[in-house]
Design a protein around this motif. Structure first.
Motif, PDB file in Angstrom:
ATOM      1  N   THR A 190       2.128   0.956 -20.598  1.00  0.00           N
ATOM      2  CA  THR A 190       1.557   0.530 -19.313  1.00  0.00           C
ATOM      3  C   THR A 190       0.487   1.510 -18.854  1.00  0.00           C
ATOM      4  O   THR A 190      -0.624   1.115 -18.456  1.00  0.00           O
ATOM      5  N   ILE A 191       0.804   2.784 -18.910  1.00  0.00           N
ATOM      6  CA  ILE A 191      -0.123   3.830 -18.467  1.00  0.00           C
ATOM      7  C   ILE A 191      -1.422   3.783 -19.264  1.00  0.00           C
ATOM      8  O   ILE A 191      -2.524   3.915 -18.704  1.00  0.00           O
ATOM      9  N   LEU A 192      -1.308   3.568 -20.570  1.00  0.00           N
ATOM     10  CA  LEU A 192      -2.494   3.597 -21.429  1.00  0.00           C
ATOM     11  C   LEU A 192      -3.424   2.408 -21.208  1.00  0.00           C
ATOM     12  O   LEU A 192      -4.551   2.409 -21.727  1.00  0.00           O
ATOM     13  N   GLU A 193      -2.994   1.407 -20.446  1.00  0.00           N
ATOM     14  CA  GLU A 193      -3.868   0.267 -20.166  1.00  0.00           C
ATOM     15  C   GLU A 193      -4.841   0.536 -19.020  1.00  0.00           C
ATOM     16  O   GLU A 193      -5.752  -0.260 -18.786  1.00  0.00           O
ATOM     17  N   ALA A 194      -4.667   1.637 -18.302  1.00  0.00           N
ATOM     18  CA  ALA A 194      -5.645   2.000 -17.271  1.00  0.00           C
ATOM     19  C   ALA A 194      -6.998   2.238 -17.922  1.00  0.00           C
ATOM     20  O   ALA A 194      -7.083   2.739 -19.053  1.00  0.00           O
ATOM     21  N   ARG A 195      -8.072   1.909 -17.209  1.00  0.00           N
ATOM     22  CA  ARG A 195      -9.409   2.101 -17.785  1.00  0.00           C
ATOM     23  C   ARG A 195      -9.706   3.574 -18.037  1.00  0.00           C
ATOM     24  O   ARG A 195     -10.363   3.930 -19.009  1.00  0.00           O
ATOM     25  N   ARG A 196      -9.245   4.424 -17.164  1.00  0.00           N
ATOM     26  CA  ARG A 196      -9.401   5.875 -17.334  1.00  0.00           C
ATOM     27  C   ARG A 196      -8.098   6.551 -16.934  1.00  0.00           C
ATOM     28  O   ARG A 196      -7.433   6.097 -16.003  1.00  0.00           O
ATOM     29  N   VAL A 197      -7.731   7.613 -17.623  1.00  0.00           N
ATOM     30  CA  VAL A 197      -6.625   8.455 -17.177  1.00  0.00           C
ATOM     31  C   VAL A 197      -7.169   9.853 -16.910  1.00  0.00           C
ATOM     32  O   VAL A 197      -8.011  10.362 -17.657  1.00  0.00           O
ATOM     33  N   GLN A 228      -3.807  11.042 -26.370  1.00  0.00           N
ATOM     34  CA  GLN A 228      -4.706  11.080 -27.522  1.00  0.00           C
ATOM     35  C   GLN A 228      -5.182   9.685 -27.917  1.00  0.00           C
ATOM     36  O   GLN A 228      -6.228   9.534 -28.552  1.00  0.00           O
ATOM     37  N   LEU A 229      -4.420   8.670 -27.528  1.00  0.00           N
ATOM     38  CA  LEU A 229      -4.755   7.288 -27.881  1.00  0.00           C
ATOM     39  C   LEU A 229      -5.747   6.659 -26.913  1.00  0.00           C
ATOM     40  O   LEU A 229      -6.303   5.603 -27.208  1.00  0.00           O
ATOM     41  N   HIS A 230      -5.954   7.291 -25.761  1.00  0.00           N
ATOM     42  CA  HIS A 230      -6.757   6.636 -24.724  1.00  0.00           C
ATOM     43  C   HIS A 230      -8.250   6.877 -24.953  1.00  0.00           C
ATOM     44  O   HIS A 230      -8.662   8.012 -25.217  1.00  0.00           O
ATOM     45  N   PRO A 231      -9.085   5.832 -24.823  1.00  0.00           N
ATOM     46  CA  PRO A 231     -10.524   5.992 -25.058  1.00  0.00           C
ATOM     47  C   PRO A 231     -11.271   6.738 -23.959  1.00  0.00           C
ATOM     48  O   PRO A 231     -12.405   7.161 -24.168  1.00  0.00           O
ATOM     49  N   ASP A 232     -10.668   6.887 -22.784  1.00  0.00           N
ATOM     50  CA  ASP A 232     -11.334   7.585 -21.683  1.00  0.00           C
ATOM     51  C   ASP A 232     -10.308   8.454 -20.954  1.00  0.00           C
ATOM     52  O   ASP A 232      -9.955   8.198 -19.807  1.00  0.00           O
ATOM     53  N   ALA A 233      -9.849   9.476 -21.639  1.00  0.00           N
ATOM     54  CA  ALA A 233      -8.882  10.408 -21.060  1.00  0.00           C
ATOM     55  C   ALA A 233      -9.598  11.689 -20.675  1.00  0.00           C
ATOM     56  O   ALA A 233     -10.266  12.315 -21.504  1.00  0.00           O
TER      57      ALA A 233
END
Length: 262
Positions: A190-197, A228-233
């Motif tokens: 769920t968390i990783l679906e945010a556009r940015r973290v 590490q999986l998020h495109p905009d962390a």
């Protein structure tokens, strides 16, 4: 993954606030949606967002917020519930209407009821679409209340709290025996679906967790490694929290940005 290392916790809060405000600007229609975290680390960030409001650089009066987690067994009116904590530490600080603050419901007559409430909360998050999710990290690497061993694709659900997490949170209660044993938390998926973290960590007690999360293997043993999986962390640290990083020089070089004419 962008790693920003500040000289002090105060400067880290400034960097994190800038990353949050930049991320909120990506929505082209409808209300901004902000994912919010509790704990001591985000307080400086919320203070910086309040300064932006005061200076006319931000307005959260129409923002929708979703909290990461809530204790099981505490009503939303309980003084130690995360809803009440966020009303005091977020809503009253940045001008976010209480009605716009969504929190998981960990109170019910049965486990089945609470599970259904968690699923409904997850569905509401998906429907809204989070623009920016603010994160902290626990000393054992948890984000939200996703303790070590949590599935990297997990959804909002009931989660048992580790003894370490309960010990860390006992300072907010009248002893560890008063700390709930379970929570409802957004899942890592769920968390990783945010556009940015935007993950902020300060202090030497977070150094090991940060080093493992950012430079260790992607593993459920360290839930924070899911970033590490998020495109905009965007990871914001102070010097103490960054002390265990092996690639420190690279992060500093990357933060300098693209330079022409070299």
């Amino acid at each position: 993954m962008e790693v920003l290392i500040a000289a002090t916790p105060e400067e880290a809060a400034q960097f994190a606030a800038e990353a949050v405000l930049e991320g909120l600007q990506t929505r082209t229609e409808g209300h901004n949606v902000l994912g919010v975290a509790t704990g001591s680390t985000p307080l400086g960030l919320y203070g910086e967002l309040a300064k932006a409001v005061k200076n006319g650089e931000a307005d959260f009066s129409n923002t929708i917020a979703f909290a990461l987690d809530e204790y099981v067994g505490l009503e939303s009116t309980h003084k130690q519930s995360y809803r009440q904590t966020l009303i005091q530490e977020l809503c009253k600080v940045i001008g976010l209407p209480e009605a716009n603050l969504n929190t998981p419901n960990g109170f019910g007559d049965s486990e089945e009821q609470i599970r259904k409430q968690a699923a409904a909360y997850d569905a509401a998050i998906v429907a809204a679409g989070v623009d920016v999710q603010i994160l902290g990290i626990g000393t054992n690497g948890h984000i939200g209340f996703n303790e070590p061993g949590s599935s990297l694709r997990s959804r909002s659900r009931i989660k048992r709290l580790s003894n370490k997490t309960r010990e860390d949170n006992a300072r907010f209660f009248d002893g560890i025996d008063q700390v709930p044993t379970h929570s409802v938390t957004q899942g890592l998926g769920t968390i990783l679906e945010a556009r940015r973290v935007v993950l902020i960590a300060t202090g030497s007690n977070k150094a090991e967790a940060i080093a493992t999360a950012l430079e260790g293997p992607l593993s459920s043993a360290c839930p924070g490694s899911a970033v590490q999986l998020h495109p905009d962390a965007v990871i914001v640290l102070d010097e103490a929290a960054a002390a265990g990083l092996k690639n420190r020089l690279y992060y500093d070089d990357s933060a300098a940005g693209l330079q022409f004419g070299i």
